[in-house]
Scaffold this motif. Structure first.
Motif, PDB file in Angstrom:
ATOM      1  N   PRO A  62       0.755  -1.133  -0.084  1.00 34.14           N
ATOM      2  CA  PRO A  62       0.092  -0.038  -0.160  1.00 34.14           C
ATOM      3  C   PRO A  62       0.596   1.368  -0.066  1.00 34.14           C
ATOM      4  N   HIS A  63       0.259   2.177  -0.659  1.00 28.81           N
ATOM      5  CA  HIS A  63       1.186   3.614  -0.805  1.00 28.81           C
ATOM      6  C   HIS A  63       0.379   4.346   0.534  1.00 28.81           C
ATOM      7  N   ILE A  64       1.142   5.162   1.055  1.00 28.07           N
ATOM      8  CA  ILE A  64       0.478   6.106   2.252  1.00 28.07           C
ATOM      9  C   ILE A  64       1.213   7.500   1.988  1.00 28.07           C
ATOM     10  N   ALA A  65       0.219   8.315   1.653  1.00 32.35           N
ATOM     11  CA  ALA A  65       0.391   9.847   1.564  1.00 32.35           C
ATOM     12  C   ALA A  65       0.451  10.550   2.853  1.00 32.35           C
ATOM     13  N   ALA A  66       1.547  11.250   3.187  1.00 37.02           N
ATOM     14  CA  ALA A  66       1.894  11.968   4.078  1.00 37.02           C
ATOM     15  C   ALA A  66       0.870  12.944   4.446  1.00 37.02           C
ATOM     16  N   ARG A  67       0.560  13.640   3.311  1.00 39.06           N
ATOM     17  CA  ARG A  67      -0.432  14.739   3.475  1.00 39.06           C
ATOM     18  C   ARG A  67      -1.689  14.316   3.974  1.00 39.06           C
ATOM     19  N   LEU A  68      -1.842  12.975   3.900  1.00 34.46           N
ATOM     20  CA  LEU A  68      -3.510  12.393   4.180  1.00 34.46           C
ATOM     21  C   LEU A  68      -3.345  12.055   5.626  1.00 34.46           C
ATOM     22  N   VAL A  69      -2.210  11.947   6.335  1.00 32.06           N
ATOM     23  CA  VAL A  69      -2.324  11.496   7.420  1.00 32.06           C
ATOM     24  C   VAL A  69      -2.529  12.497   8.758  1.00 32.06           C
ATOM     25  N   ALA A  70      -3.500  12.431   9.420  1.00 33.60           N
ATOM     26  CA  ALA A  70      -4.250  13.387  10.316  1.00 33.60           C
ATOM     27  C   ALA A  70      -3.330  13.804  11.548  1.00 33.60           C
ATOM     28  N   GLY A  71      -2.659  12.640  12.056  1.00 35.66           N
ATOM     29  CA  GLY A  71      -1.760  12.979  13.307  1.00 35.66           C
ATOM     30  C   GLY A  71      -1.018  11.591  13.658  1.00 35.66           C
ATOM     31  N   LYS A  72      -0.656  11.644  14.931  1.00 38.32           N
ATOM     32  CA  LYS A  72       0.022  10.411  15.609  1.00 38.32           C
ATOM     33  C   LYS A  72      -0.851   9.151  15.539  1.00 38.32           C
ATOM     34  N   ALA A  73      -1.973   9.592  16.209  1.00 37.36           N
ATOM     35  CA  ALA A  73      -2.859   8.460  16.400  1.00 37.36           C
ATOM     36  C   ALA A  73      -3.296   7.738  15.134  1.00 37.36           C
ATOM     37  N   HIS A  74      -3.569   8.853  14.018  1.00 37.13           N
ATOM     38  CA  HIS A  74      -3.940   7.874  12.663  1.00 37.13           C
ATOM     39  C   HIS A  74      -2.864   7.374  12.405  1.00 37.13           C
ATOM     40  N   LEU A  75      -1.458   7.784  12.260  1.00 36.95           N
ATOM     41  CA  LEU A  75      -0.518   7.006  11.779  1.00 36.95           C
ATOM     42  C   LEU A  75      -0.302   5.792  12.617  1.00 36.95           C
ATOM     43  N   GLU A  76      -0.683   5.776  14.045  1.00 36.08           N
ATOM     44  CA  GLU A  76      -0.298   4.644  14.848  1.00 36.08           C
ATOM     45  C   GLU A  76      -1.690   3.413  14.272  1.00 36.08           C
ATOM     46  N   GLU A  77      -2.879   3.998  13.916  1.00 37.00           N
ATOM     47  CA  GLU A  77      -3.986   3.119  13.531  1.00 37.00           C
ATOM     48  C   GLU A  77      -3.550   2.632  12.091  1.00 37.00           C
ATOM     49  N   ILE A  78      -2.751   3.412  11.187  1.00 36.56           N
ATOM     50  CA  ILE A  78      -2.234   2.867   9.957  1.00 36.56           C
ATOM     51  C   ILE A  78      -1.191   1.720  10.204  1.00 36.56           C
ATOM     52  N   LEU A  79      -0.307   2.008  11.028  1.00 36.72           N
ATOM     53  CA  LEU A  79       0.633   0.749  11.219  1.00 36.72           C
ATOM     54  C   LEU A  79       0.205  -0.287  11.955  1.00 36.72           C
ATOM     55  N   ARG A  80      -0.842  -0.048  13.003  1.00 37.45           N
ATOM     56  CA  ARG A  80      -1.528  -1.094  13.319  1.00 37.45           C
ATOM     57  C   ARG A  80      -2.221  -1.992  12.314  1.00 37.45           C
ATOM     58  N   TRP A  81      -2.800  -1.348  11.371  1.00 41.25           N
ATOM     59  CA  TRP A  81      -3.567  -2.021  10.242  1.00 41.25           C
ATOM     60  C   TRP A  81      -2.326  -3.036   9.515  1.00 41.25           C
ATOM     61  N   PHE A  82      -1.096  -2.858   9.082  1.00 41.95           N
ATOM     62  CA  PHE A  82      -0.150  -3.430   8.702  1.00 41.95           C
ATOM     63  C   PHE A  82       0.376  -4.363   9.625  1.00 41.95           C
ATOM     64  N   ASP A  83       0.504  -4.228  10.641  1.00 41.66           N
ATOM     65  CA  ASP A  83       0.795  -5.253  11.650  1.00 41.66           C
ATOM     66  C   ASP A  83      -0.147  -6.440  11.739  1.00 41.66           C
ATOM     67  N   ASP A  84      -1.654  -5.855  11.928  1.00 43.38           N
ATOM     68  CA  ASP A  84      -2.698  -6.799  11.766  1.00 43.38           C
ATOM     69  C   ASP A  84      -2.686  -7.822  10.634  1.00 43.38           C
ATOM     70  N   HIS A  85      -2.311  -7.207   9.478  1.00 44.11           N
ATOM     71  CA  HIS A  85      -2.370  -7.950   8.193  1.00 44.11           C
ATOM     72  C   HIS A  85      -1.096  -8.693   7.799  1.00 44.11           C
ATOM     73  N   GLY A  86      -0.114  -8.631   8.710  1.00 40.04           N
ATOM     74  CA  GLY A  86       1.100  -9.244   8.435  1.00 40.04           C
ATOM     75  C   GLY A  86       1.797  -8.616   7.244  1.00 40.04           C
TER      76      GLY A  86
END
Length: 281
Positions: A62-86
């Motif tokens: 997946p591509h992640i665009a920095a300008r679309l990340v709302a903040g630290k909590a949003h980034l943590e949520e995205i990274l958690r999604w990566f972890d959850d899906h291996g």
């Protein structure tokens, strides 16, 4: 390296739009599928689409665009999604939004924030611009690439039609101290009109001028059949085994014309055994 070798482990970029999941069924199992992220569709759309491809057995980046990340909590949520899906690989771009929705205005800022968080992502791709960027000067691009290097695993180049331009850019960044492997971004086998329209939109000016000099813009538009990057692959293949260039492979921009691109790749591979197309359903 031969044409077949440079095409042996391709990356196919796909846009997460309506009908794209069905088209993805034509992709080979041995390639990775890069899923884009746009201001109009958003990060969540990219992740949902990626999840559906994962369920069908694809290897997804997946591509992640920095300008679309709302903040630290949003980034943590995205990274958690990566972890959850291996998923252990991500591609980070600045993004095309005029204004960032959060504190990350560039890929570098997002990469820095990622480095301070716990997550399982191990491979990070970043972008490179052989023909420059319409809004950023070349010195700033080079400086940003150097700054991002400690956080990154490889570079993917923006769409380009001219092998000499690509090779010259790679050689240039090597002399400036950038040692990351490069995936060369090429158009797939796609409709000529769509290709020129997208090229003009993303600002690959020198490449478009190159095409005008070679065949003429009008002639290219009227020429029957689609475009395919045979000559580009043939020109680049001999340099892929050169340590100075360190070309890791090709990143094929399909513009969702997936079937024609997959068939073109099979034709370039020739009669040798391939690992097949289509993911498990």
């Amino acid at each position: 390296m031969t044409d077949s070798e440079i095409l042996s482990r391709p990356r196919f970029e796909i846009l997460p739009t309506e009908g794209a999941e069905e088209r993805a069924g034509h992709l080979p199992r041995d390639g990775k599928v890069a899923v884009t992220c746009s201001p109009g569709k958003g990060i969540e759309n990219t992740l949902r689409f990626s999840e559906r491809l994962l369920q069908r057995g694809f290897r997804v980046v997946p591509h992640i665009a920095a300008r679309l990340v709302a903040g630290k909590a949003h980034l943590e949520e995205i990274l958690r999604w990566f972890d959850d899906h291996g998923l252990r690989e991500i591609y980070v771009i600045g993004g095309d939004s005029k204004e960032p929705v959060g504190p990350y205005a560039s890929a570098l800022e997002l990469l820095g924030a990622m480095s301070r968080l716990e997550h399982g992502v191990e491979e990070v791709g970043i972008g490179g611009y052989p023909e420059g960027h319409p809004l950023i000067d070349d010195e700033e691009l080079d400086r940003a690439l150097l700054d991002k290097q400690p956080f990154a695993s490889y570079v993917v180049t923006q769409l380009c039609f001219d092998a000499d331009t690509i090779l010259g850019w790679i050689s240039g960044i090597r002399h400036k101290g950038i040692r990351l492997p490069v995936y060369v971004g090429l158009p797939g086998a796609v409709d000529r009109k769509k290709l020129l329209r997208v090229s003009l939109k993303v600002g690959v000016g020198d490449s478009v001028r190159f095409l005008r000099k070679q065949a003429g813009l009008v002639g290219m538009l009227l020429k029957p059949g689609g475009y395919s990057p045979d000559e580009l692959v043939e020109r680049l293949a001999p340099y892929a085994g050169d340590e100075h260039y360190d070309i890791a492979g090709l990143h094929l921009y399909t513009f969702n014309q997936v079937e024609s691109t997959a068939k073109w790749r099979q034709r370039m591979l020739g009669p040798q055994k391939t690992s097949g197309t289509g993911a498990p359903r």
